[in-house]
Design an enzyme around this catalytic site. Structure first.
Site, short mmCIF file in Angstrom:
data_model
loop_
_atom_site.label_atom_id
_atom_site.label_comp_id
_atom_site.label_asym_id
_atom_site.label_seq_id
_atom_site.Cartn_x
_atom_site.Cartn_y
_atom_site.Cartn_z
N PRO A 221 0.88 -1.24 -0.14
CA PRO A 221 0.01 -0.11 0.11
C PRO A 221 0.81 1.41 0.12
O PRO A 221 1.97 1.22 0.56
CB PRO A 221 -0.80 -0.19 1.11
N GLU A 222 0.35 2.12 -0.80
CA GLU A 222 1.06 3.81 -0.73
C GLU A 222 0.24 4.73 0.00
O GLU A 222 -0.89 4.06 0.60
CB GLU A 222 1.06 4.02 -2.18
#
Length: 274
Positions: A2-3
């Site tokens: 995830p960013e």
DNA sequence: ACATGCACCTGGATGC
DNA sequence: TGCATCCAGGTGCATG
């Protein structure tokens, strides 16, 4: 995995559910995921603590507790956090359970087991170097065009390397960097300091634009990412280049290419991005 | 100070 | 079906 948009989506889907809940028990199946303190201390200090709020900084999630401690979680590539009601099916790769006072469970799952968990008093957060040294985030008041253009002018690394450096900008990852460079029509291998003022301006806008869109769409799901309720994001439908190797560029009709830049798979349109 | 390469891990997709 | 190879939303550390 995830960013910033994915971690923010997880925060939004968990915040109201965990705020005010007391952790009555912690089960740790894979102690090495706990980087500080020892797994036994982690478990002991967390038990019977109430979560007061859930905050995100870059790609870190911070669960503030009622004893001035903070539980910090970084999901790395494949970490997942789910809020589960009793009887619902658990993720096959579940490693840590936080049992709550209403009978529900906050669950940490991680396929590649690269994620990291920490527990420390708020005034000791400086111990986590990646958190303490993080640069300004897209969409924040600190992420000004002046900061961005000045920072780029001092860097001789490739623009992609610079955008991925969390000390310089907090929260960008491989997907959103490729997307921002595609929107701004900039070759990922350009030397950062070679960007013109106009290119820096376009790129600054593109970064804010893709991050805002990613959040609005609940993140990008390619394989592992899910939000706190187990739902996929939808931003993958809006990507220009990431994961679209050999597909036509929507801007020019040319073919999207893939190569390695900064040690990461990089997707770009050789015709549009100069 | 700064840039690069690799280590950390596991599993899914693809090709032979 | 089996096996090898490549690839993966990240970052920290050693090296030059």
């Amino acid at each position: 995995m995830p960013e910033m948009p994915e971690v923010e989506t997880i925060r939004r889907t968990l915040a109201d559910k965990v705020a005010g809940r007391k952790i009555i028990r912690v089960d740790i199946g894979l102690p090495r995921l706990v980087k500080w303190p020892t797994a036994a201390e982690f478990q002991a200090v967390l038990t019977d603590r109430t979560i007061t709020k859930l905050v995100r900084r870059g790609k870190y999630l911070l669960f503030y507790l009622d004893n001035n401690y903070v539980l910090i979680i970084h999901l790395r590539m494949t970490g997942r956090l789910y809020y589960k009601t009793p009887g619902s099916e658990f993720d096959k790769f579940t490693h840590i359970l936080f049992k709550l006072d209403n009978g529900d469970i906050l669950l940490y799952a991680d396929t590649r087991t690269l994620g990291t968990l920490y527990l420390m008093p708020e005034e000791e957060l400086w111990r986590i170097a990646g958190l303490a040294s993080m640069g300004p985030e897209p969409l924040s008041a600190e992420f000004t065009l002046e900061y961005f253009a000045d920072m780029l002018s001092k860097r001789r690394a490739k623009i992609k390397t610079v955008l991925l450096n969390q000390k310089l900008i907090g929260g960008l990852g491989n997907i959103y960097v490729d997307e921002a460079l595609a929107i701004a029509c900039i070759d990922p291998e350009r030397i950062a300091s070679s960007l013109t003022a106009q290119e820096a301006n376009y790129l600054h806008q593109a970064i804010n634009q893709v991050i805002a869109a990613g959040i609005a769409h609940g993140g990008t799901t390619f394989r592992d990412y899910r939000d706190g309720a187990g739902q996929s994001g939808s931003h993958q439908r809006y990507l220009q280049v990431y994961g679209r190797t050999n597909e036509p560029c929507q801007r020019c009709g040319g073919i999207i290419a893939r190569k390695e830049v900064a040690g990461r798979g990089t997707h770009y349109c050789p015709n549009c991005q100069k």
